[in-house]
Design a protein around this motif. Structure first.
Motif, PDB file in Angstrom:
ATOM      1  N   THR A 254       7.281  15.403  -3.062  1.00 22.63           N
ATOM      2  CA  THR A 254       6.457  16.129  -4.021  1.00 22.63           C
ATOM      3  C   THR A 254       6.484  15.444  -5.388  1.00 22.63           C
ATOM      4  N   GLY A 255       5.305  15.162  -5.929  1.00 22.32           N
ATOM      5  CA  GLY A 255       5.214  14.688  -7.301  1.00 22.32           C
ATOM      6  C   GLY A 255       5.846  13.339  -7.557  1.00 22.32           C
ATOM      7  N   ASN A 256       5.882  12.471  -6.545  1.00 22.12           N
ATOM      8  CA  ASN A 256       6.373  11.111  -6.738  1.00 22.12           C
ATOM      9  C   ASN A 256       5.220  10.212  -7.181  1.00 22.12           C
ATOM     10  N   THR A 257       5.525   9.170  -7.963  1.00 22.43           N
ATOM     11  CA  THR A 257       4.477   8.343  -8.555  1.00 22.43           C
ATOM     12  C   THR A 257       4.834   6.866  -8.470  1.00 22.43           C
ATOM     13  N   ALA A 258       3.840   6.054  -8.094  1.00 20.61           N
ATOM     14  CA  ALA A 258       3.966   4.599  -8.163  1.00 20.61           C
ATOM     15  C   ALA A 258       2.828   4.054  -8.995  1.00 20.61           C
ATOM     16  N   HIS A 259       3.135   3.116  -9.883  1.00 19.32           N
ATOM     17  CA  HIS A 259       2.074   2.469 -10.645  1.00 19.32           C
ATOM     18  C   HIS A 259       1.317   1.479  -9.777  1.00 19.32           C
ATOM     19  N   GLY A 260       1.930   1.086  -8.651  1.00 19.18           N
ATOM     20  CA  GLY A 260       1.269   0.253  -7.662  1.00 19.18           C
ATOM     21  C   GLY A 260       0.909   1.079  -6.437  1.00 19.18           C
ATOM     22  N   PHE A 261       1.115   0.523  -5.245  1.00 20.06           N
ATOM     23  CA  PHE A 261       0.737   1.189  -4.008  1.00 20.06           C
ATOM     24  C   PHE A 261       1.772   2.242  -3.608  1.00 20.06           C
ATOM     25  N   GLY A 262       1.309   3.272  -2.882  1.00 18.41           N
ATOM     26  CA  GLY A 262       2.202   4.219  -2.229  1.00 18.41           C
ATOM     27  C   GLY A 262       2.929   5.152  -3.164  1.00 18.41           C
ATOM     28  N   GLY A 263       2.294   6.268  -3.519  1.00 15.36           N
ATOM     29  CA  GLY A 263       2.933   7.214  -4.431  1.00 15.36           C
ATOM     30  C   GLY A 263       4.266   7.726  -3.927  1.00 15.36           C
ATOM     31  N   ALA A 264       4.404   7.913  -2.604  1.00 15.38           N
ATOM     32  CA  ALA A 264       5.671   8.364  -2.021  1.00 15.38           C
ATOM     33  C   ALA A 264       6.365   7.252  -1.251  1.00 15.38           C
ATOM     34  N   ILE A 265       5.634   6.616  -0.301  1.00 14.62           N
ATOM     35  CA  ILE A 265       6.244   5.621   0.580  1.00 14.62           C
ATOM     36  C   ILE A 265       5.360   4.389   0.688  1.00 14.62           C
ATOM     37  N   VAL A 266       5.985   3.226   0.639  1.00 16.46           N
ATOM     38  CA  VAL A 266       5.332   1.969   1.012  1.00 16.46           C
ATOM     39  C   VAL A 266       6.128   1.350   2.146  1.00 16.46           C
ATOM     40  N   LEU A 285      -1.696   3.828  -7.048  1.00 11.69           N
ATOM     41  CA  LEU A 285      -2.916   3.046  -7.188  1.00 11.69           C
ATOM     42  C   LEU A 285      -3.750   3.096  -5.920  1.00 11.69           C
ATOM     43  N   ALA A 286      -3.117   2.885  -4.782  1.00 10.29           N
ATOM     44  CA  ALA A 286      -3.764   2.982  -3.474  1.00 10.29           C
ATOM     45  C   ALA A 286      -2.769   3.613  -2.515  1.00 10.29           C
ATOM     46  N   GLY A 287      -3.224   4.626  -1.766  1.00  8.79           N
ATOM     47  CA  GLY A 287      -2.304   5.391  -0.930  1.00  8.79           C
ATOM     48  C   GLY A 287      -1.518   6.370  -1.773  1.00  8.79           C
ATOM     49  N   GLY A 288      -2.146   7.485  -2.125  1.00 12.67           N
ATOM     50  CA  GLY A 288      -1.478   8.455  -2.991  1.00 12.67           C
ATOM     51  C   GLY A 288      -0.156   8.932  -2.432  1.00 12.67           C
ATOM     52  N   ALA A 289      -0.071   9.075  -1.093  1.00 14.67           N
ATOM     53  CA  ALA A 289       1.187   9.451  -0.444  1.00 14.67           C
ATOM     54  C   ALA A 289       1.842   8.248   0.215  1.00 14.67           C
ATOM     55  N   ILE A 290       1.087   7.549   1.092  1.00  9.53           N
ATOM     56  CA  ILE A 290       1.667   6.459   1.880  1.00  9.53           C
ATOM     57  C   ILE A 290       0.727   5.255   1.924  1.00  9.53           C
ATOM     58  N   TYR A 291       1.330   4.094   1.775  1.00 15.52           N
ATOM     59  CA  TYR A 291       0.623   2.825   1.984  1.00 15.52           C
ATOM     60  C   TYR A 291       1.405   2.074   3.046  1.00 15.52           C
ATOM     61  N   THR A 308      -3.219  11.889  -4.774  1.00 10.00           N
ATOM     62  CA  THR A 308      -4.309  11.199  -5.468  1.00 10.00           C
ATOM     63  C   THR A 308      -4.048   9.706  -5.564  1.00 10.00           C
ATOM     64  N   ALA A 309      -5.151   8.940  -5.554  1.00 13.10           N
ATOM     65  CA  ALA A 309      -5.094   7.491  -5.738  1.00 13.10           C
ATOM     66  C   ALA A 309      -6.161   7.090  -6.741  1.00 13.10           C
ATOM     67  N   THR A 310      -5.806   6.210  -7.666  1.00 15.40           N
ATOM     68  CA  THR A 310      -6.780   5.744  -8.648  1.00 15.40           C
ATOM     69  C   THR A 310      -7.726   4.708  -8.057  1.00 15.40           C
ATOM     70  N   ASP A 311      -7.407   4.180  -6.881  1.00 14.35           N
ATOM     71  CA  ASP A 311      -8.306   3.263  -6.184  1.00 14.35           C
ATOM     72  C   ASP A 311      -8.720   3.893  -4.860  1.00 14.35           C
ATOM     73  N   GLY A 312      -8.119   3.500  -3.752  1.00 14.01           N
ATOM     74  CA  GLY A 312      -8.525   4.028  -2.451  1.00 14.01           C
ATOM     75  C   GLY A 312      -7.399   4.724  -1.724  1.00 14.01           C
ATOM     76  N   GLY A 313      -7.796   5.596  -0.769  1.00 13.83           N
ATOM     77  CA  GLY A 313      -6.812   6.288   0.056  1.00 13.83           C
ATOM     78  C   GLY A 313      -6.068   7.374  -0.682  1.00 13.83           C
ATOM     79  N   GLY A 314      -6.733   8.498  -0.920  1.00 10.06           N
ATOM     80  CA  GLY A 314      -6.100   9.585  -1.670  1.00 10.06           C
ATOM     81  C   GLY A 314      -4.780  10.017  -1.057  1.00 10.06           C
TER      82      GLY A 314
END
Length: 396
Positions: A254-266, A285-291, A308-314
């Motif tokens: 919940t509420g994890n953030t990445a300035h790059g890919f994968g807000g939770a997991i890459v 940036l891409a893959g709001g939850a998982i990339y 949410t994703a600022t590019d693709g893959g919410g």
């Protein structure tokens, strides 16, 4: 009944070895070590037996039976340091309940199998830049302990570094406000870990993996744990799986953030499995939850909402093959393409899954695929009520 022409009738080892409830009996060798040939003492625990081997049981170093020892640790950093340094193999350190051990430098490295029973105690950094605890190739168990405010500004994690074949077990523990250049709380290097019933909150990485990093073929099983408010300046707001095997079961992100890919997991390569887990309000940036770029990826019985994703893959960006089994993706958003799911090149199959009420700023409110024919819906899967459309390059 095993036989070696020269040494080590059953087992020939170099380095530290521990036997758990294991029997090595009635083996033989032509020269020595009918049971075990070793260059370091072998620890026998949980009733292990090395007996009736010919011409001897152990050669090169002894096989030693050790009963587990529990050592009480008073509420002082000097006592904790001494206990780690002097504890025998397979000892348990029992920390003072409710104590806070305040560090100004790293604890001694773990150089034998060790369990630390926290009893609700806290280990925290008072000042300085260092990894609080390093395991150099042994079995380390942390139970009911909090590790907070760790900070290492170069090269590794703030709380725990496990390397050189370590096996780390973390149960019912908390990692909070730890910082590392790579892996805010835990960094695994050529090692493995089981993380169960634990919480990671507010940890931060100057690079990858806001809470945990798996590197150089490491493996981790995460069970019934929570990751909240962790951040990474690069990729993997909670976990970055560099090139290992990661399984996640019954956990919440919940509420994890990445300035790059994968807000939770890459998970760029190899294996990723997620089951019975929840991903909510993560962003990247891409893959709001998982990339994931893994060769074998499965998500089962899991929910992805409001990511949410600022590019693709919410919710998810997938570059390798993916199976979605009884999953829900709903209320996710991408400023670019693929409000729910962005599929790049590889085959993705939905089994009894729902992708609904997601949105994208450009196209593919539900699913965006880079080319036709890579997305398949089976077993009553539904892609509906997404904006501005349900699917692009996919037959929904």
């Amino acid at each position: 009944g095993n036989h070696a022409g020269k040494r080590g009738g059953a087992l020939a080892v170099t380095g530290h070895t521990t036997l758990f409830a294991t029997r090595i009996t009635q083996n033989s060798a032509g020269l020595s070590g009918g049971g075990v040939q070793t260059d370091r003492a072998v620890s026998l625990t949980d009733g292990s037996v090395v007996a009736r081997n010919r011409p001897d049981n152990c050669s090169g170093a002894p096989c030693l039976s050790r009963r587990p020892v529990t050592i009480g640790v008073p509420c002082s950093v000097s006592s904790l340091r001494q206990a780690i340094t002097s504890a025998p193999d397979n000892a348990t350190l029992a920390l003072r309940p409710g104590c806070t051990y305040r560090l100004t430098s790293a604890l001694p490295d773990v150089e034998r199998n060790l369990t630390i029973q926290g009893h609700g105690a806290t280990i925290t950094r008072l000042s300085g830049s260092f990894t609080m605890l390093t395991d150099r190739g042994f079995n380390l168990t942390l139970n009911r302990i909090a590790m907070t405010r760790g900070s290492r500004t170069t090269g590794a994690s703030g709380a725990v570094l496990a390397r050189s074949g370590s096996h780390l077990t973390v149960t019912r523990s908390t990692f909070r406000d730890d910082y590392g250049e790579v892996g805010g709380a835990i960094f695994l290097e050529h090692s493995s870990a089981v993380i169960a019933g634990s919480a990671f909150a507010g940890n931060h990485s100057g690079g990858h993996g806001g809470a945990v990093v798996l590197a150089h073929g490491s493996a981790a099983a995460v069970r019934n744990s929570t990751f909240s408010g962790n951040t990474a300046e690069a990729a993997g707001g909670a976990i970055y799986n560099m090139n290992g095997v990661l399984t996640v079961t019954g956990s919440t992100f919940t509420g994890n953030t990445a300035h790059g890919f994968g807000g939770a997991i890459v998970s760029p390569v190899l294996f990723l499995s997620v089951a019975n887990s929840v991903f909510t309000r993560n962003s990247g940036l891409a893959g709001g939850a998982i990339y994931s770029d893994g060769t074998a990826t499965t998500f089962a019985d899991s929910r992805f909402t409001a990511n949410t994703a600022t590019d693709g893959g919410g919710a998810v960006v997938i570059l390798g093959s993916l199976n979605l089994v009884r999953d829900l993706m709903s209320g996710n958003h991408a400023d670019g393409q693929g409000g729910g799911l962005f599929v790049i090149h590889q085959l993705t199959t939905l089994f009894a899954s729902r992708v609904t009420y997601n949105s994208a700023g450009v196209s593919g409110g539900g699913i965006q695929a880079t080319e036709p024919g890579v997305v398949s819906l089976t077993d009553g899967s539904v892609v509906a009520h997404n904006r501005p459309d349900n699917c692009v390059n996919a037959s929904c």
